[in-house]
Design a protein around this motif. Structure first.
Motif, PDB file in Angstrom:
ATOM      1  N   VAL A 313       9.335  82.657  21.656  1.00 27.05           N
ATOM      2  CA  VAL A 313       8.049  82.173  22.009  1.00 27.05           C
ATOM      3  C   VAL A 313       7.624  82.718  23.572  1.00 27.05           C
ATOM      4  CG1 VAL A 313       6.253  80.503  22.356  1.00 27.05           C
ATOM      5  CG2 VAL A 313       8.184  80.024  20.605  1.00 27.05           C
ATOM      6  N   ASN A 314       6.719  83.693  23.590  1.00 26.69           N
ATOM      7  CA  ASN A 314       6.467  84.384  24.604  1.00 26.69           C
ATOM      8  C   ASN A 314       4.993  83.645  25.132  1.00 26.69           C
ATOM      9  OD1 ASN A 314       5.277  85.943  26.731  1.00 26.69           O
ATOM     10  ND2 ASN A 314       7.226  87.081  26.632  1.00 26.69           N
ATOM     11  N   VAL A 315       4.878  82.901  25.972  1.00 24.75           N
ATOM     12  CA  VAL A 315       3.840  82.257  26.354  1.00 24.75           C
ATOM     13  C   VAL A 315       3.238  82.371  27.579  1.00 24.75           C
ATOM     14  CG1 VAL A 315       4.902  79.959  27.032  1.00 24.75           C
ATOM     15  CG2 VAL A 315       2.526  79.902  26.022  1.00 24.75           C
ATOM     16  N   GLU A 316       2.113  82.707  28.052  1.00 19.99           N
ATOM     17  CA  GLU A 316       1.539  83.126  29.370  1.00 19.99           C
ATOM     18  C   GLU A 316       0.711  81.815  29.829  1.00 19.99           C
ATOM     19  OE1 GLU A 316      -0.386  86.885  29.315  1.00 19.99           O
ATOM     20  OE2 GLU A 316      -1.916  86.123  30.108  1.00 19.99           O
ATOM     21  N   LEU A 317       1.200  81.291  30.999  1.00 22.62           N
ATOM     22  CA  LEU A 317       0.401  80.209  31.560  1.00 22.62           C
ATOM     23  C   LEU A 317      -0.403  80.386  32.810  1.00 22.62           C
ATOM     24  CD1 LEU A 317       3.816  78.497  30.997  1.00 22.62           C
ATOM     25  CD2 LEU A 317       1.883  77.728  29.792  1.00 22.62           C
ATOM     26  N   SER A 359      -2.777  92.285  32.086  1.00 21.91           N
ATOM     27  CA  SER A 359      -3.001  92.814  33.305  1.00 21.91           C
ATOM     28  C   SER A 359      -1.622  92.305  34.215  1.00 21.91           C
ATOM     29  CB  SER A 359      -3.987  92.018  34.193  1.00 21.91           C
ATOM     30  OG  SER A 359      -3.769  90.560  34.084  1.00 21.91           O
ATOM     31  N   VAL A 360      -1.314  92.771  35.156  1.00 23.00           N
ATOM     32  CA  VAL A 360       0.147  92.574  35.945  1.00 23.00           C
ATOM     33  C   VAL A 360       0.003  91.070  36.277  1.00 23.00           C
ATOM     34  CG1 VAL A 360       1.164  93.055  38.179  1.00 23.00           C
ATOM     35  CG2 VAL A 360       0.283  94.864  37.073  1.00 23.00           C
ATOM     36  N   THR A 361      -1.128  90.602  36.716  1.00 25.38           N
ATOM     37  CA  THR A 361      -1.053  89.067  37.070  1.00 25.38           C
ATOM     38  C   THR A 361      -0.784  88.247  35.615  1.00 25.38           C
ATOM     39  OG1 THR A 361      -2.866  89.234  38.757  1.00 25.38           O
ATOM     40  CG2 THR A 361      -2.501  87.152  38.034  1.00 25.38           C
ATOM     41  N   GLN A 362      -1.397  88.561  34.840  1.00 20.66           N
ATOM     42  CA  GLN A 362      -1.178  87.964  33.394  1.00 20.66           C
ATOM     43  C   GLN A 362       0.302  88.001  32.965  1.00 20.66           C
ATOM     44  OE1 GLN A 362      -4.143  89.839  31.205  1.00 20.66           O
ATOM     45  NE2 GLN A 362      -5.323  88.063  31.137  1.00 20.66           N
ATOM     46  N   ALA A 363       0.935  89.153  33.038  1.00 20.82           N
ATOM     47  CA  ALA A 363       2.086  89.461  32.763  1.00 20.82           C
ATOM     48  C   ALA A 363       3.415  88.720  33.632  1.00 20.82           C
ATOM     49  CB  ALA A 363       2.555  90.973  32.899  1.00 20.82           C
ATOM     50  N   ARG A 364       3.010  88.525  34.805  1.00 22.54           N
ATOM     51  CA  ARG A 364       3.580  87.750  35.804  1.00 22.54           C
ATOM     52  C   ARG A 364       3.498  86.187  35.731  1.00 22.54           C
ATOM     53  NH1 ARG A 364       5.915  90.949  39.695  1.00 22.54           N
ATOM     54  NH2 ARG A 364       4.318  92.713  40.608  1.00 22.54           N
ATOM     55  N   SER A 365       2.791  85.766  34.711  1.00 24.17           N
ATOM     56  CA  SER A 365       2.690  84.444  34.324  1.00 24.17           C
ATOM     57  C   SER A 365       3.471  84.146  33.060  1.00 24.17           C
ATOM     58  CB  SER A 365       1.142  83.726  34.580  1.00 24.17           C
ATOM     59  OG  SER A 365       0.385  84.302  33.377  1.00 24.17           O
ATOM     60  N   ALA A 366       3.966  85.014  32.341  1.00 21.03           N
ATOM     61  CA  ALA A 366       4.676  84.876  31.152  1.00 21.03           C
ATOM     62  C   ALA A 366       6.110  84.352  31.090  1.00 21.03           C
ATOM     63  CB  ALA A 366       4.364  86.087  30.173  1.00 21.03           C
ATOM     64  N   LEU A 367       6.160  83.270  30.304  1.00 18.78           N
ATOM     65  CA  LEU A 367       7.807  82.959  29.927  1.00 18.78           C
ATOM     66  C   LEU A 367       8.050  83.141  28.695  1.00 18.78           C
ATOM     67  CD1 LEU A 367       8.431  79.350  31.577  1.00 18.78           C
ATOM     68  CD2 LEU A 367       9.132  81.488  32.555  1.00 18.78           C
ATOM     69  N   ARG A 368       9.413  83.274  28.322  1.00 19.25           N
ATOM     70  CA  ARG A 368       9.988  83.403  27.205  1.00 19.25           C
ATOM     71  C   ARG A 368      10.831  82.206  26.801  1.00 19.25           C
ATOM     72  NH1 ARG A 368      14.430  88.103  25.496  1.00 19.25           N
ATOM     73  NH2 ARG A 368      15.724  86.620  26.748  1.00 19.25           N
ATOM     74  N   PHE A 369      10.818  81.383  25.826  1.00 22.57           N
ATOM     75  CA  PHE A 369      11.597  80.404  25.315  1.00 22.57           C
ATOM     76  C   PHE A 369      12.147  80.879  24.134  1.00 22.57           C
ATOM     77  CE2 PHE A 369       8.075  77.898  27.417  1.00 22.57           C
ATOM     78  CZ  PHE A 369       8.731  77.497  28.395  1.00 22.57           C
ATOM     79  N   SER A 370      13.547  81.026  23.866  1.00 24.07           N
ATOM     80  CA  SER A 370      14.013  81.427  22.749  1.00 24.07           C
ATOM     81  C   SER A 370      14.942  80.434  21.882  1.00 24.07           C
ATOM     82  CB  SER A 370      14.554  82.682  22.721  1.00 24.07           C
ATOM     83  OG  SER A 370      15.596  83.013  24.006  1.00 24.07           O
ATOM     84  N   LEU A 371      14.961  80.333  20.645  1.00 24.82           N
ATOM     85  CA  LEU A 371      15.923  79.275  20.055  1.00 24.82           C
ATOM     86  C   LEU A 371      16.980  80.141  19.167  1.00 24.82           C
ATOM     87  CD1 LEU A 371      12.683  77.741  18.451  1.00 24.82           C
ATOM     88  CD2 LEU A 371      14.243  76.768  20.247  1.00 24.82           C
ATOM     89  N   GLY A 372      18.073  79.332  18.863  1.00 21.70           N
ATOM     90  CA  GLY A 372      19.295  79.726  18.143  1.00 21.70           C
ATOM     91  C   GLY A 372      19.866  78.806  17.382  1.00 21.70           C
ATOM     92  N   HIS A 373      21.010  79.175  16.909  1.00 20.77           N
ATOM     93  CA  HIS A 373      21.749  78.166  15.967  1.00 20.77           C
ATOM     94  C   HIS A 373      22.079  76.912  16.535  1.00 20.77           C
ATOM     95  CE1 HIS A 373      25.876  78.700  17.643  1.00 20.77           C
ATOM     96  NE2 HIS A 373      25.457  79.886  18.073  1.00 20.77           N
TER      97      HIS A 373
END
Ligand SMILES: Cc1ncc(COP(=O)(O)O)c(C=O)c1O
Length: 400
Positions: A313-317, A359-373
Motif C-alpha cells: 500500500v503506497n499512500v500519499e498523506l 509533484s515533488v511535494t506529493q511524492a515526498r508525502s508518500a509512505l509505503r506499508f507492506s505486508l507479508g507472511h
C-alpha cells in the motif's frame, strides 16, 4: 575479544515486508541442516559432490517452482546481481552485433535502472554507449504498451519491465512485453523480485528470456537469488573467475543460502493462492484504516486487485512529510518505508511516484506499508492506534 552484537526481537509492528521479510521456519531448518558440513560444490571429492548434490536439488526446486528448467537457473547473490547480469550481460553480448538500444520502464527498481543508465552514460573503452529509452507509465503505474512498441526496434538488445513494482505494487503485462521484444529479436527481462510468492510467476509461460528472483523477499535468506536465463540466450558474464553457473556467475556457491532459498521459494509458491487472498483482506483493512484517519489520503497503484500485488500500500498523506511520518511511526514502534529500501535515507523523491505524474511535494508525502507472511490483523490494529497522533504531529511539523 569483541563479538558481534546479538539482535533481540523488538516488540514492533513490522509493515515493511517489501524491504525484507522474516525467514520462514523451513528455510531456517534447511540452512541449519547444511551449516555443519564442509565441501565446495565445485570440488570433485565426496564432500564436494555432497555439496553439489544439495545445490542441484535446490536448483531443481527453484526451477519447478517457477516454471523453468534446472539448466536455466543461475544462482546469484540476490536480485541486484541478477538484474545487473541480465542488463549488462545482454547488452555486452548484443551490442557488438549492432543492437545498442536498451528499453526499460520508467519505474524500474534501481537494480535495473542504474545499470541501464550506466550503459548509457558512463560506459568506457570497447563498448558503445547504449541508447536508453525509459518508457512512461500510466497514472496507476502500468507501462504504456504503445510507447514500448515505438521504442523497441531491430537495434534493441534488451527490454526490461518489472513483473511487480516494489513501491506501488502495480503488475505489468509481462507476457505482452516479451512478445513485443521477441518480434524484433530483442531479449526480454523481468525483475520478478516482488512478484514471486504473491502472484503466479511461470517463466516458460511468460515468454521471457531472463527473469530475476531473490531469496529475502519470500522468506529465504538475504544474499542469494537467481537469474533464470533460457539456454539459447547469449549473455556476457559480469563477473569472471572459476566459471561456475554456466560461466555466467563465477564464485563459490553458498550451499547453505542456496538450500534456504529453495526451501523458502517452494513454500511461498505453494502457499501463494491462499496467501494472496489473506493478504488482500488485510490490505483492504489497512487502506480503510488509513482513509478513516486521513480521508484526503491518495492510494497509489491500481484499485483492481488483479492488477496489483496484495501486500503493498503506497499512500500519499497531504500536508505531511513522509520522512517525518516515518520517524514518528518509528518512535511509535511501527516500521514502514518511504519507498524502496535501497533509496530510503537518500533525500530524493521517488522516481516511481514522479513517473505517475505526482509533484515533488506529493511524492515526498508518500509512505509505503507492506505486508507479508507474518502479518496479522494485530498489525493493522497497531497502525490504527498510532495513526491519529502520528498524523497530527506530522501535520504540525509541516506547518512550522
Ligand atoms: C524490485 C526489486 N528488484 C531488485 C531488488 C534488489 O534485490 P536484492 O536486495 O536481493 O539485491 C529489490 C529490493 O528491494 C526490489 O524490490
Amino acid at each position: 575479544m569483541a563479538s558481534v552484537p546479538a539482535r533481540t526481537d523488538l516488540a514492533r509492528t513490522y509493515l515493511d515486508h517489501a524491504a525484507t521479510t522474516p525467514m520462514v521456519p523451513v528455510a531456517i531448518e534447511a540452512m541449519t541442516a547444511q551449516l555443519g558440513h564442509v565441501g565446495n560444490p565445485s570440488s570433485l571429492h565426496a564432500s564436494g559432490r555432497a555439496a553439489r548434490r544439495v545445490v542441484e536439488e535446490s536448483r531443481e526446486i527453484v526451477a519447478a517452482s517457477l516454471g523453468a528448467k534446472p539448466a536455466e537457473v543461475v544462482f546469484t547473490s540476490g536480485g541486484t546481481e541478477a538484474d545487473n547480469l541480465a542488463i549488462k550481460g545482454a547488452y555486452a553480448a548484443s551490442s557488438p552485433r549492432g543492437r545498442d538500444r536498451v528499453v526499460i520502464s520508467a519505474i524500474e527498481h534501481h537494480a535495473v535502472l542504474d545499470p541501464a543508465r550506466w550503459l548509457a552514460d558512463r560506459l568506457g573503452a570497447d563498448l558503445v554507449r547504449a541508447d536508453l529509452v525509459e518508457v512512461q507509465v500510466s497514472t496507476s503505474g502500468v507501462v504504456i504498451l504503445d510507447e514500448l512498441i515505438r521504442a523497441v526496434d531491430e537495434r534493441t538488445a534488451v527490454v526490461s519491465v518489472m513483473w511487480a513494482n516494489n513501491e506501488i505494487g502495480t503488475l505489468q503485462p509481462v507476457a505482452e512485453v516479451a512478445r513485443i521484444a521477441r518480434r524484433v529479436g530483442a531479449l526480454a527481462h523481468s525483475d520478478a523480485v516482488q512478484a514471486v510468492g504473491h502472484v503466479p510467476v511461470d517463466f516458460a509461460a511468460s515468454g521471457l528470456d531472463l527473469l530475476t528472483v531473490t531469496g529475502h523477499k519470500l522468506g529465504g535468506p538475504v544474499g542469494v537469488g537467481a537469474l533464470l536465463a533460457r539456454r539459447e540466450v547469449s549473455l556476457e558474464p559480469t563477473q569472471h573467475g572459476g566459471g561456475q553457473e554456466r560461466d555466467l556467475r563465477s564464485g563459490t556457491l553458498d550451499v547453505v543460502a542456496v538450500a534456504g532459498f529453495a526451501a523458502a521459494l517452494k513454500v511461498a509458491v505453494e502457499a501463494q493462492t491462499a496467501e494472496r487472498a489473506r493478504l488482500e483482506r488485510l490490505r483492504r483493512r489497512l487502506v480503510e484504516t488509513v482513509l478513516a484517519a486521513a480521508p484526503d489520503a491518495v492510494v497509489h497503484g491500481p484499485a483492481d486487485p488483479a492488477l496489483r500485488l496484495p501486500n503493498v500500500v503506497n499512500v500519499e498523506l497531504p500536508g505531511c512529510s513522509a520522512d517525518a511520518l516515518l520517524l514518528l511511526f518509528d518512535a511509535a514502534g511501527l516500521d514502514c518505508s518511504t519507498g524502496s529500501a535501497c533509496t530510503a535515507g537518500v533525500a530524493q523523491p521517488s522516481h516511481v511516484l514522479l513517473a505517475l505524474g505526482r509533484s515533488v511535494t506529493q511524492a515526498r508525502s508518500a509512505l509505503r506499508f507492506s505486508l507479508g507472511h507474518s502479518s496479522t490483523g494485530a498489525d493493522i490494529d497497531a497502525l490504527a492506534r498510532a495513526l491519529p497522533e502520528v498524523l497530527s504531529r506530522a501535520r504540525a511539523a509541516a506547518r512550522t
